[in-house]
Design a protein around this motif. Structure first.
Motif, PDB file in Angstrom:
ATOM      1  N   ALA A  68      36.883  62.522  49.865  1.00  0.00           N
ATOM      2  CA  ALA A  68      35.584  62.066  50.373  1.00  0.00           C
ATOM      3  C   ALA A  68      35.618  60.565  50.666  1.00  0.00           C
ATOM      4  O   ALA A  68      36.371  59.815  50.051  1.00  0.00           O
ATOM      5  N   THR A  69      34.814  60.155  51.632  1.00  0.00           N
ATOM      6  CA  THR A  69      34.698  58.729  51.991  1.00  0.00           C
ATOM      7  C   THR A  69      33.236  58.461  52.334  1.00  0.00           C
ATOM      8  O   THR A  69      32.451  59.394  52.505  1.00  0.00           O
ATOM      9  N   GLN A  70      32.911  57.164  52.481  1.00  0.00           N
ATOM     10  CA  GLN A  70      31.564  56.814  52.916  1.00  0.00           C
ATOM     11  C   GLN A  70      31.300  57.409  54.306  1.00  0.00           C
ATOM     12  O   GLN A  70      30.204  57.899  54.577  1.00  0.00           O
ATOM     13  N   TYR A 130      27.937  58.027  48.307  1.00  0.00           N
ATOM     14  CA  TYR A 130      29.313  58.389  47.977  1.00  0.00           C
ATOM     15  C   TYR A 130      29.778  57.411  46.911  1.00  0.00           C
ATOM     16  O   TYR A 130      29.428  56.225  46.960  1.00  0.00           O
ATOM     17  N   GLU A 134      33.324  56.198  44.706  1.00  0.00           N
ATOM     18  CA  GLU A 134      34.776  56.329  44.652  1.00  0.00           C
ATOM     19  C   GLU A 134      35.258  56.755  43.266  1.00  0.00           C
ATOM     20  O   GLU A 134      36.245  57.459  43.126  1.00  0.00           O
TER      21      GLU A 134
END
Ligand code: B12
Lengths: 355, 214
Positions: free
Chosen positions: B185-187, B198, B200
């Motif tokens: 997943a990423t922004q 999101y 990290e």
């Protein structure tokens, strides 16, 4: 306007960066590794070389002549047959065919046999099948052949195994019970790995690959090191590869030790000497890729960590390079531009002995 | 001792993970006439945040996080008498957290649950390989204001998007915030699927959840 170079983000997205931006990211990634691992920066020359590698005009790059290193493939047996869900290419084929393709067509220097569930525990019920396949594979190949799987200690916790899940216990503040559960699981895991490898050795395996040691935290590493020790003792010539799961040993237990060293919180360069001490021949260091950062940031960071691991390791280091590790983007089939650049950097700057 | 020094002592006490040290520091702060709310917010909670960061850096481990949380709870208990009824006991917010269907990776997700719980949220961890509708049902049942969705594979990330779509279809999208996470997943992915945030890692998850809910 300043020249822009084509790079990738950690999630594989195409990006364009100027020399200044690339250098800044390389330095920032390096500084992050140096700070976390309490290790030295890489030199200014090495940073320049990293920049050169990242910005070479050709789509794909390779190491300089004479700098070739052995390349081994862990679950390669299944990478042909498995589709993208398995990080593979989905061409129906047996495990034997997968191994032979790697040996004869792709030039892999060692291979391993692994099963689709790829953890040691589920290999127990299908051990006869594994033994038979190992024999057939050995009759058809000449590359050194490992048996490989993940220690994956989580399989010994409820609902998959007999011991109460430390995660649940921990959340209920039952810290001592959680630790006991991990200690009990570790004993079972060591025993299972040794049992399985005794059978695989009887079927002609050349060695064993401990893939993703510590995936379930420090207890997982503790169990694996003890299994390595036991196997080295029983089979003085067995070839043992011990690879990491993620860049930092997660402290689930927090107090488990090997050779007087607390396992929780160890970075690659601190794990290598312990793997060697236990009796491994090859250590596989890992640095994770951050999907939100550029390839320059990730590679600057990964090379800094791995260079130190190579320096501190008494045994050869075969760095883990693949989807989401070693500065390579997190994509099922990572792009060749990124894979070949990261690999060249690992060989020529970090000085790895193999991949 | 200045207020700032007292906050530092409270924060350091939590980082020490020792219950006695925390309770002693809280008594001392009370004796100096500090307000319970600021003892908690500027002292204890600051220490807990630092514990999260030290965990992420591999300097403190999961049991320490739990011990620090336990010590902080003991500290808060002392202050309860002086606070408006239930104010001290009150959880920051209710969060449902789990790994989406088809994905059995739960190590990171469980760490996130633990850290959220330690930071004072009421967390309902519904496990891994969770049927997507279960996230919504559990949120309804517990009146949660946030759903955490973990996915560790590119092949299961789609589940994060599906839950958001299902919430819309069921007219519930405005009732809950969606926080997504997991290595792929990423922004950018969060923006694309319309997630609210999101994070990290686990300590960032705490920061983001507080930003959205507190
Ligand atoms: C351990 C592991 C396993 C274990 C999982 C054990 C368990 N109980 O979780 C086992 C052996 C079971 C496993 C199985 C599989 N795995 Co696996 N596994 C891993 C591994 C090595 C580590 C994951 C991990 O635990 N990391 C440590 C934790 C702490 O980090 P984290 O999960 O990223 O969590 C942090 C953040 O992401 C964030 N976060 C996480 N969740 C959330 C949620 C929220 C709301 C927020 C805000 C934040 C957040 O905070 C956490 C703490 O900082 C990864 C590779 C890697 N290094 O990432 C592969 C990996 C994820 N697996 C992979 C694969 C392919 C599989 C299998 C399909 C293999 C197979 N052929 O059977 C199966 C999956 C089966 C299934 N249906 O799910 C691939 C995924 C590829 C892809 N397509 O995306 C990976 C990337 C390996 C690879 N490079 O090929 N795996």
């Amino acid at each position: 306007m300043a020249t822009e170079y084509k790079l990738r983000m950690g999630d594989g997205k195409r990006i364009f960066m100027t020399k200044e931006q690339i250098m800044a990211d390389l330095k920032e990634g390096m500084a992050d590794a140096a700070d976390l691992g309490s290790i030295p920066d890489i030199s200014a020359d090495e940073l320049d070389k990293l920049f050169d590698i990242l910005t070479m005009p050709s789509r794909m790059v390779g190491v300089e002549l004479g700098k070739e290193v052995p390349v081994t493939h862990d679950i390669g047996t299944l990478r042909i047959d498995g589709d993208q869900g398995n990080s593979g290419v989905g061409i129906p084929s047996s495990r034997l065919v997968g191994i032979m393709m790697h040996e004869r067509a792709f030039g892999a220097d060692t291979m391993e046999l692994g099963h689709i569930d790829y953890s040691y525990k589920p290999a127990k019920p299908v051990i006869a099948q594994e033994m038979q396949t190992m024999e057939v594979v050995q009759q058809n190949t000449i590359v050194p052949m490992f048996y490989g799987a993940m220690p994956n200690m989580g399989l010994y916790y409820t609902p998959d195994g007999p011991f109460e899940n430390p995660g649940d216990l921990m959340k209920a503040f039952k810290i001592e019970e959680a630790r006991k559960s991990m200690e009990d699981s570790a004993k079972h895991l060591t025993r299972d790995i040794v049992w399985i490898m005794q059978r695989m050795m009887a079927s002609g395996a050349d060695g064993v690959n401990f893939d993703t040691v510590g995936a379930a935290g420090d207890g997982d590493m503790y169990a694996s090191l003890h299994a390595i020790e036991a196997l080295r003792k029983q089979y003085p010539d067995i070839y043992i590869e011990s690879g990491m799961a993620g860049e930092l040993m997660l402290g689930m237990h927090g107090e488990m030790e090997y050779d007087g060293v607390t396992l929780a919180g160890l970075w690659p360069h601190q794990q290598a000497p312990l793997a060697a001490k236990a009796g491994a021949n090859v250590f596989g260091p890992v640095v994770n890729t951050n999907t939100s950062k550029s390839g320059a940031w990730n590679l600057g960071r990964a090379v800094t960590f791995i260079k130190q691991a190579v320096k501190d390791s008494p045994i050869p280091c075969h760095v883990n390079m693949g989807m989401g590790v070693g500065g390579i983007p997190m994509l099922e089939t990572p792009t060749i531009d990124a894979v070949s650049r990261a690999s060249k950097a690992m060989v020529e700057i970090a000085g790895v002995d193999g991949i | 001792m200045s207020k700032e020094e007292m906050f530092k002592e409270l924060s350091d006490a939590v980082i020490s993970c020792k219950k006695d040290t925390v309770t002693a520091a809280v008594e001392k702060a009370k004796g100096q006439g500090l307000e319970p709310a600021e003892i908690i917010e500027k002292g204890l909670a600051t220490g807990m945040n630092e514990v999260g960061i030290l965990f992420e850096r591999g300097k403190l481990f999961l049991p320490h996080v739990m011990m620090a949380a336990g010590a902080m709870e003991a500290g808060v208990a002392i202050l309860e008498a002086d606070m408006p009824k239930d104010a001290a006991k009150k959880k920051l917010a209710v969060i449902v957290n789990g790994t989406v269907e088809g994905d059995v990776h739960d190590i990171g997700k469980s760490i996130v649950s633990t850290m959220l719980q330690s930071a004072g949220f009421e967390v309902h961890d519904i496990g891994r390989d969770v049927p997507l509708q279960d996230f919504i049902d559990k949120a309804k049942e517990t009146s949660a204001t946030m759903i955490g969705l973990s996915a560790l594979m590119t092949t299961t990330m789609q589940g994060q998007k599906d839950v958001i779509e299902m919430l819309k279809e069921q007219g519930m999208r405005d009732n809950v915030k969606i926080m997504i996470g997991g290595a792929p997943a990423t922004q950018a992915w969060a923006d694309k699927i319309g997630a609210d945030c999101y994070a990290e890692n686990a300590s960032e998850a705490v920061v983001k959840a507080k930003e959205l809910l507190v």
